[in-house]
Design a protein around this motif. Sequence first.
Motif, PDB file in Angstrom:
ATOM      1  N   UNK A   1       0.466  -1.153   0.290  1.00 57.35           N
ATOM      2  CA  UNK A   1       0.037  -0.411   0.198  1.00 57.35           C
ATOM      3  C   UNK A   1       0.846   1.136  -0.469  1.00 57.35           C
ATOM      4  N   UNK A   2       0.410   2.058  -0.713  1.00 57.77           N
ATOM      5  CA  UNK A   2       1.571   2.693  -0.880  1.00 57.77           C
ATOM      6  C   UNK A   2       0.557   4.816  -1.008  1.00 57.77           C
ATOM      7  N   UNK A   3       0.920   5.626  -0.074  1.00 57.46           N
ATOM      8  CA  UNK A   3       0.023   6.992  -0.188  1.00 57.46           C
ATOM      9  C   UNK A   3      -0.034   7.641  -1.146  1.00 57.46           C
ATOM     10  N   UNK A   4       0.626   7.488  -2.221  1.00 56.84           N
ATOM     11  CA  UNK A   4       0.445   8.336  -3.570  1.00 56.84           C
ATOM     12  C   UNK A   4       2.036   6.863  -4.587  1.00 56.84           C
ATOM     13  N   UNK A   5       1.175   7.602  -5.647  1.00 55.29           N
ATOM     14  CA  UNK A   5       1.497   7.094  -7.257  1.00 55.29           C
ATOM     15  C   UNK A   5       2.517   8.042  -8.093  1.00 55.29           C
ATOM     16  N   UNK A   6       2.116   8.858  -7.769  1.00 57.80           N
ATOM     17  CA  UNK A   6       3.483  10.059  -8.617  1.00 57.80           C
ATOM     18  C   UNK A   6       2.922  11.543  -8.258  1.00 57.80           C
ATOM     19  N   UNK A   7       4.101  12.501  -8.465  1.00 58.48           N
ATOM     20  CA  UNK A   7       3.518  14.250  -8.164  1.00 58.48           C
ATOM     21  C   UNK A   7       4.103  14.603  -8.758  1.00 58.48           C
ATOM     22  N   UNK A   8       2.851  15.294  -9.216  1.00 51.94           N
ATOM     23  CA  UNK A   8       2.846  16.308 -10.723  1.00 51.94           C
ATOM     24  C   UNK A   8       3.451  18.013  -9.888  1.00 51.94           C
ATOM     25  N   UNK A   9       3.882  18.407 -10.524  1.00 52.48           N
ATOM     26  CA  UNK A   9       4.639  19.715 -10.124  1.00 52.48           C
ATOM     27  C   UNK A   9       4.467  21.066 -11.670  1.00 52.48           C
ATOM     28  N   UNK A  10       2.992  21.928 -11.281  1.00 51.41           N
ATOM     29  CA  UNK A  10       2.093  22.751 -12.315  1.00 51.41           C
ATOM     30  C   UNK A  10       2.643  24.459 -12.029  1.00 51.41           C
ATOM     31  N   UNK A  11       3.913  25.194 -12.791  1.00 49.75           N
ATOM     32  CA  UNK A  11       3.417  26.288 -12.871  1.00 49.75           C
ATOM     33  C   UNK A  11       2.403  27.352 -13.134  1.00 49.75           C
ATOM     34  N   UNK A  12       2.340  27.847 -12.189  1.00 51.89           N
ATOM     35  CA  UNK A  12       0.434  28.944 -12.348  1.00 51.89           C
ATOM     36  C   UNK A  12       0.888  29.751 -13.018  1.00 51.89           C
ATOM     37  N   UNK A  13       1.612  30.270 -11.957  1.00 50.71           N
ATOM     38  CA  UNK A  13       2.711  32.344 -12.466  1.00 50.71           C
ATOM     39  C   UNK A  13       3.776  31.984 -12.430  1.00 50.71           C
ATOM     40  N   UNK A  14       4.597  32.628 -13.755  1.00 54.41           N
ATOM     41  CA  UNK A  14       5.792  32.806 -13.985  1.00 54.41           C
ATOM     42  C   UNK A  14       6.339  34.505 -13.762  1.00 54.41           C
ATOM     43  N   UNK A  15       6.915  35.013 -13.117  1.00 56.09           N
ATOM     44  CA  UNK A  15       6.950  36.523 -13.293  1.00 56.09           C
ATOM     45  C   UNK A  15       9.170  36.718 -13.844  1.00 56.09           C
ATOM     46  N   UNK A  16       9.003  37.174 -14.294  1.00 56.38           N
ATOM     47  CA  UNK A  16      10.897  37.222 -14.945  1.00 56.38           C
ATOM     48  C   UNK A  16      10.622  38.140 -14.172  1.00 56.38           C
ATOM     49  N   UNK A  17      13.105  38.647 -13.785  1.00 59.94           N
ATOM     50  CA  UNK A  17      13.385  39.277 -12.861  1.00 59.94           C
ATOM     51  C   UNK A  17      12.956  41.071 -13.247  1.00 59.94           C
ATOM     52  N   UNK A  18      12.180  41.513 -14.415  1.00 62.73           N
ATOM     53  CA  UNK A  18      11.424  43.043 -13.643  1.00 62.73           C
ATOM     54  C   UNK A  18      10.150  42.952 -13.588  1.00 62.73           C
ATOM     55  N   UNK A  19      10.110  41.581 -13.170  1.00 69.45           N
ATOM     56  CA  UNK A  19       8.565  41.435 -11.906  1.00 69.45           C
ATOM     57  C   UNK A  19       7.352  41.437 -13.463  1.00 69.45           C
ATOM     58  N   UNK A  20       7.650  41.861 -14.752  1.00 66.49           N
ATOM     59  CA  UNK A  20       7.079  41.175 -15.118  1.00 66.49           C
ATOM     60  C   UNK A  20       6.232  39.792 -15.648  1.00 66.49           C
ATOM     61  N   UNK A  21       4.750  39.380 -15.980  1.00 70.53           N
ATOM     62  CA  UNK A  21       4.145  38.376 -15.790  1.00 70.53           C
ATOM     63  C   UNK A  21       4.568  37.466 -16.668  1.00 70.53           C
ATOM     64  N   UNK A  22       5.325  36.166 -17.233  1.00 69.79           N
ATOM     65  CA  UNK A  22       4.979  35.958 -17.887  1.00 69.79           C
ATOM     66  C   UNK A  22       4.166  34.917 -18.915  1.00 69.79           C
ATOM     67  N   UNK A  23       3.657  34.881 -19.826  1.00 68.00           N
ATOM     68  CA  UNK A  23       2.637  34.782 -19.948  1.00 68.00           C
ATOM     69  C   UNK A  23       2.715  32.310 -20.455  1.00 68.00           C
ATOM     70  N   UNK A  24       1.588  31.850 -19.927  1.00 67.12           N
ATOM     71  CA  UNK A  24       2.304  30.864 -20.143  1.00 67.12           C
ATOM     72  C   UNK A  24       0.907  30.285 -21.206  1.00 67.12           C
ATOM     73  N   UNK A  25       1.433  29.930 -22.181  1.00 62.23           N
ATOM     74  CA  UNK A  25       0.654  29.477 -23.444  1.00 62.23           C
ATOM     75  C   UNK A  25       0.243  28.103 -23.715  1.00 62.23           C
ATOM     76  N   UNK A  26       0.835  27.300 -22.378  1.00 62.61           N
ATOM     77  CA  UNK A  26       0.720  26.132 -22.259  1.00 62.61           C
ATOM     78  C   UNK A  26       1.372  25.408 -21.395  1.00 62.61           C
ATOM     79  N   UNK A  27       0.054  24.306 -20.256  1.00 63.08           N
ATOM     80  CA  UNK A  27       0.588  23.642 -19.393  1.00 63.08           C
ATOM     81  C   UNK A  27       1.637  23.743 -19.323  1.00 63.08           C
TER      82      UNK A  27
END
Length: 274
Positions: free
Chosen positions: A136-162
């Motif tokens: 028995x395992x508590x989970x089988x996979x771990x999925x990491x997803x980026x929701x927001x991404x901001x560059x060094x100039x603090x501007x939000x980078x458009x995420x065109x695909x998941x």
Amino acid sequence: MDFPTGGIFGLLRILFKPIIDYFERLLFYRAYLISTLHHSYREAFDTCPEKLTDGIEYRIFWEPYYLRKRLVTPMIWLRSTNGAKFHKIVLTATASNRKIKYQDTITVHGLDDTPIQLALTSIPFRELKFDGNIVYTPYDRITTEILELHGPDECRINIMYPIKKCLQPFDNLEVDMGLRKGYVEKWGEIFNLELIEVEVTEERIRLMGSTFGKLRPIDRLKAKLFSPNWVVKSISWSKNVIFAKQLTSEFVKYRKELEESNKWQQKTRNSDAA
């Protein structure tokens, strides 16, 4: 090395615990330390981070121990690559199976090439449970997803695909089932004994020799003499008490192989750059 703990041996161990601990530390401490150093080097240098997206790599630690430290919760490790910098990142880490999901939402500020470690407080350690032949395992996979991404100039980078990566944890079943030792806590410290266990297995192979084909009388005699675990462990430990000569030799050999591998990789990168 394990000593009997039941019956009269258990009582004697309780009565003479300070003396026994002193001599155990004298005889086995260096072997425990060398085995732990070997595992720490493998953790630090052999296990490569995964690419999460361009300019970001990550690792997730789902076991209770990491580099001689007991973790409070699982942990995610992040850093940027190729000189990239990010003002802000929002991501989720979701551990799941068919019945349940555990999820953490994490905000990271000022990500550069210096690693950042963050606790995954909603995700349990991946501790296995056994019921006969069922695991028995508590989970089988771990999925990491980026929701927001901001560059060094603090501007939000458009995420065109998941932007998501799925990681499937792997287990050391022999350790989880108690057949071999991994991390242990002893003398107020944390050790990893996997190299010691490997050397015991190698010692058994050396003692038994090849058993392919028809067994000769000498092979049957070896099998009878060296089948008991305590015999093989005693012979292996006889080479490692106090100074851990055999384990030290294996660790030095591993270090040399690692250095040669690093030199070859650096030479390859320089050739590609040219």
